[in-house]
Design a protein around this motif. Structure first.
Motif, mmCIF file in Angstrom:
data_model
loop_
_atom_site.group_PDB
_atom_site.id
_atom_site.type_symbol
_atom_site.label_atom_id
_atom_site.label_comp_id
_atom_site.label_asym_id
_atom_site.label_seq_id
_atom_site.Cartn_x
_atom_site.Cartn_y
_atom_site.Cartn_z
ATOM 1 N N ILE A 97 48.784 -6.988 -23.871
ATOM 2 C CA ILE A 97 47.475 -6.045 -23.923
ATOM 3 C C ILE A 97 46.635 -6.553 -23.086
ATOM 4 N N THR A 98 45.993 -5.656 -22.316
ATOM 5 C CA THR A 98 45.267 -6.051 -21.075
ATOM 6 C C THR A 98 44.001 -5.200 -21.075
ATOM 7 N N GLY A 99 43.070 -5.384 -20.287
ATOM 8 C CA GLY A 99 41.798 -4.444 -20.202
ATOM 9 C C GLY A 99 40.534 -5.575 -20.136
ATOM 10 N N ASP A 100 39.184 -4.874 -19.840
ATOM 11 C CA ASP A 100 37.988 -5.527 -20.039
ATOM 12 C C ASP A 100 37.658 -5.558 -21.675
ATOM 13 N N PHE A 101 38.514 -5.168 -22.446
ATOM 14 C CA PHE A 101 38.062 -5.199 -23.878
ATOM 15 C C PHE A 101 36.540 -4.536 -24.414
ATOM 16 N N TYR A 112 46.820 -8.305 -33.191
ATOM 17 C CA TYR A 112 47.906 -8.374 -32.214
ATOM 18 C C TYR A 112 48.084 -9.833 -31.682
ATOM 19 N N LYS A 113 46.959 -10.526 -31.534
ATOM 20 C CA LYS A 113 47.120 -11.836 -31.075
ATOM 21 C C LYS A 113 47.749 -12.480 -32.160
ATOM 22 N N LYS A 114 47.356 -12.439 -33.258
ATOM 23 C CA LYS A 114 48.234 -13.221 -34.555
ATOM 24 C C LYS A 114 49.742 -12.726 -34.386
ATOM 25 N N LYS A 115 50.104 -11.600 -34.214
ATOM 26 C CA LYS A 115 51.506 -11.226 -33.950
ATOM 27 C C LYS A 115 52.114 -11.802 -33.027
ATOM 28 N N GLY A 116 51.446 -12.352 -32.216
ATOM 29 C CA GLY A 116 52.115 -12.958 -30.797
ATOM 30 C C GLY A 116 52.069 -12.329 -29.655
ATOM 31 N N CYS A 117 51.350 -11.307 -29.555
ATOM 32 C CA CYS A 117 51.356 -10.601 -28.082
ATOM 33 C C CYS A 117 50.871 -11.176 -27.313
ATOM 34 N N LYS A 118 51.042 -11.355 -25.944
ATOM 35 C CA LYS A 118 50.177 -11.587 -24.750
ATOM 36 C C LYS A 118 48.906 -10.912 -24.583
ATOM 37 N N ILE A 119 47.778 -11.669 -24.725
ATOM 38 C CA ILE A 119 46.491 -11.081 -24.229
ATOM 39 C C ILE A 119 46.188 -11.417 -22.991
ATOM 40 N N ILE A 120 45.756 -10.399 -22.253
ATOM 41 C CA ILE A 120 45.205 -10.950 -20.806
ATOM 42 C C ILE A 120 43.658 -10.276 -20.486
ATOM 43 N N HIS A 121 42.796 -10.856 -20.680
ATOM 44 C CA HIS A 121 41.308 -10.403 -20.310
ATOM 45 C C HIS A 121 41.342 -9.996 -19.013
ATOM 46 N N THR A 122 40.646 -8.941 -18.306
ATOM 47 C CA THR A 122 40.693 -8.472 -17.038
ATOM 48 C C THR A 122 39.323 -7.989 -16.960
ATOM 49 N N PRO A 123 38.426 -8.651 -16.630
ATOM 50 C CA PRO A 123 37.123 -8.376 -16.761
ATOM 51 C C PRO A 123 36.341 -7.339 -15.422
ATOM 52 N N ASP A 124 37.201 -7.624 -14.200
ATOM 53 C CA ASP A 124 36.800 -7.339 -13.062
ATOM 54 C C ASP A 124 36.464 -5.580 -12.912
ATOM 55 N N GLN A 125 35.067 -5.390 -12.763
ATOM 56 C CA GLN A 125 34.622 -4.007 -12.679
ATOM 57 C C GLN A 125 35.016 -3.190 -11.391
ATOM 58 N N ASN A 126 35.721 -3.878 -10.491
ATOM 59 C CA ASN A 126 35.802 -3.449 -9.310
ATOM 60 C C ASN A 126 37.288 -2.361 -9.181
ATOM 61 N N HIS A 127 37.960 -2.430 -10.389
ATOM 62 C CA HIS A 127 38.824 -1.663 -10.559
ATOM 63 C C HIS A 127 39.050 -0.941 -11.913
ATOM 64 N N THR A 128 39.667 0.243 -12.186
ATOM 65 C CA THR A 128 40.000 0.555 -13.623
ATOM 66 C C THR A 128 40.755 -0.313 -14.357
ATOM 67 N N ASP A 129 40.802 -0.090 -15.848
ATOM 68 C CA ASP A 129 41.860 -0.834 -16.584
ATOM 69 C C ASP A 129 43.125 -0.549 -16.311
ATOM 70 N N PHE A 130 43.298 0.702 -15.978
ATOM 71 C CA PHE A 130 44.686 1.256 -15.775
ATOM 72 C C PHE A 130 45.317 0.420 -14.368
ATOM 73 N N THR A 131 44.604 0.499 -13.238
ATOM 74 C CA THR A 131 44.985 -0.413 -12.144
ATOM 75 C C THR A 131 45.182 -1.712 -12.442
ATOM 76 N N LYS A 132 44.350 -2.232 -13.251
ATOM 77 C CA LYS A 132 44.360 -4.061 -13.496
ATOM 78 C C LYS A 132 45.633 -4.119 -14.195
ATOM 79 N N ALA A 133 45.825 -3.176 -14.980
ATOM 80 C CA ALA A 133 47.174 -3.255 -15.866
ATOM 81 C C ALA A 133 48.388 -3.163 -15.072
ATOM 82 N N LEU A 134 48.386 -2.420 -14.112
ATOM 83 C CA LEU A 134 49.670 -2.495 -13.304
ATOM 84 C C LEU A 134 49.619 -3.886 -12.703
ATOM 85 N N MET A 135 48.532 -4.330 -12.216
ATOM 86 C CA MET A 135 48.532 -5.512 -11.547
ATOM 87 C C MET A 135 49.106 -6.441 -12.516
#
Length: 282
Positions: A97-101, A112-135
């Motif tokens: 699960i990614t994004g600037d949230f 979903y964190k409690k379910k054990g899903c990996k959470i990655i916060h991507t706050p960088d505003q120079n890219h869209t959440d879609f672009t950062k998700a591919l990274m």
């Protein structure tokens, strides 16, 4: 020739050496219509999930990597909440699960964190959440030593036009900035349409039988970001013969198929290809 978006590079040398790229595209190897499924990742963006429930369930569970992107996690949670109890038990959790949230509630995130899903916060505003998700997908695949053939974003080509164009920008960035392995192709799935970029070279697109036979099937070839100086096609109702595609002049929207099993496209510049896949939507 490699298939499913891969290519061979053929060199013809005289006074200079030219490289011709050739691709074959068969989307049935992602949608499961031919029983032979390629390795792919699915990303759920923050738009309504409009496809058939059974299609989405199978498409999600068959993916090698499953990602929800920011508010797409809420969309996914809503989709799952409406499933019958047996299906809820069988549906797999997101791997990532990614994004600037900024468009997901803390409640859903913690669920979903409690379910054990990996959470990655991507706050960088120079890219869209879609672009950062591919990274982050690329990082995930590298870390798990996974090779995927395709990455498919479930998104809507409706609503805010800036976000729609932003998704197309991500398709460009995926290749030009090497967001994923160079053999991995990126698609946008919207309603009953699949869209992807055709880079300069020769392309063979296999047309699913359901698409060929559907009375309202359509396809389009759109120049994005630059003029396409030359396009030649076969297999379309309105074929192009060394034509130029340019906004303000000719743009091939609302084209369709002539019933052939495949479409061939030779293009000098990058174009956006979209096509209807009827059975994806209800």
């Amino acid at each position: 020739m490699a298939t499913n978006g891969g290519y061979n590079m053929h060199k013809s040398c005289g006074h200079s050496c030219n490289v011709i790229k050739k691709w074959q595209w068969d989307i049935t190897k992602m949608t499961g219509h031919n029983g032979n499924i390629d390795k792919y990742a699915v990303l759920v963006l923050n738009r309504p999930i409009s496809q058939r429930t059974n299609f989405i369930k199978n498409f999600w569970n068959n993916a090698v990597v499953k990602v929800t992107v920011d508010g797409g996690t809420t969309r996914w949670d809503t989709f799952v909440s409406k499933l019958p109890e047996d299906d809820k038990e069988n549906i797999l959790l997101p791997d990532l699960i990614t994004g600037d949230f900024d468009s997901i509630t803390e409640e859903i995130l913690q669920k979903y964190k409690k379910k054990g899903c990996k959470i990655i916060h991507t706050p960088d505003q120079n890219h869209t959440d879609f672009t950062k998700a591919l990274m982050e997908l690329n990082n995930y695949c590298s870390g798990h030593k996974l090779n995927i053939d395709h990455a498919v974003a479930i998104a809507q080509a409706s609503g805010r036009i800036d976000q729609i164009l932003g998704n197309v920008q991500t398709l460009y960035l995926a290749k030009q900035k090497h967001l994923l392995n160079f053999t991995t192709n990126v698609y946008v799935l919207s309603d009953d349409a699949m869209s992807w970029l055709l880079f300069p070279g020769d392309h063979i697109i296999f047309v699913p039988e359901e698409t060929r036979k559907h009375e309202k099937s359509w396809c389009s070839l759109i120049p994005m970001g630059e003029i396409c100086e030359s396009v030649t096609t076969t297999g379309l109702k309105w074929n192009l013969d060394n034509a130029s595609l340019k906004f303000g002049e000719v743009v091939s929207t609302s084209n369709t198929f002539d019933g052939s099993e495949k479409v061939t496209i030779k293009c000098s510049n990058t174009i956006l290809w979209s096509m209807k896949v009827p059975s994806i939507c209800s």
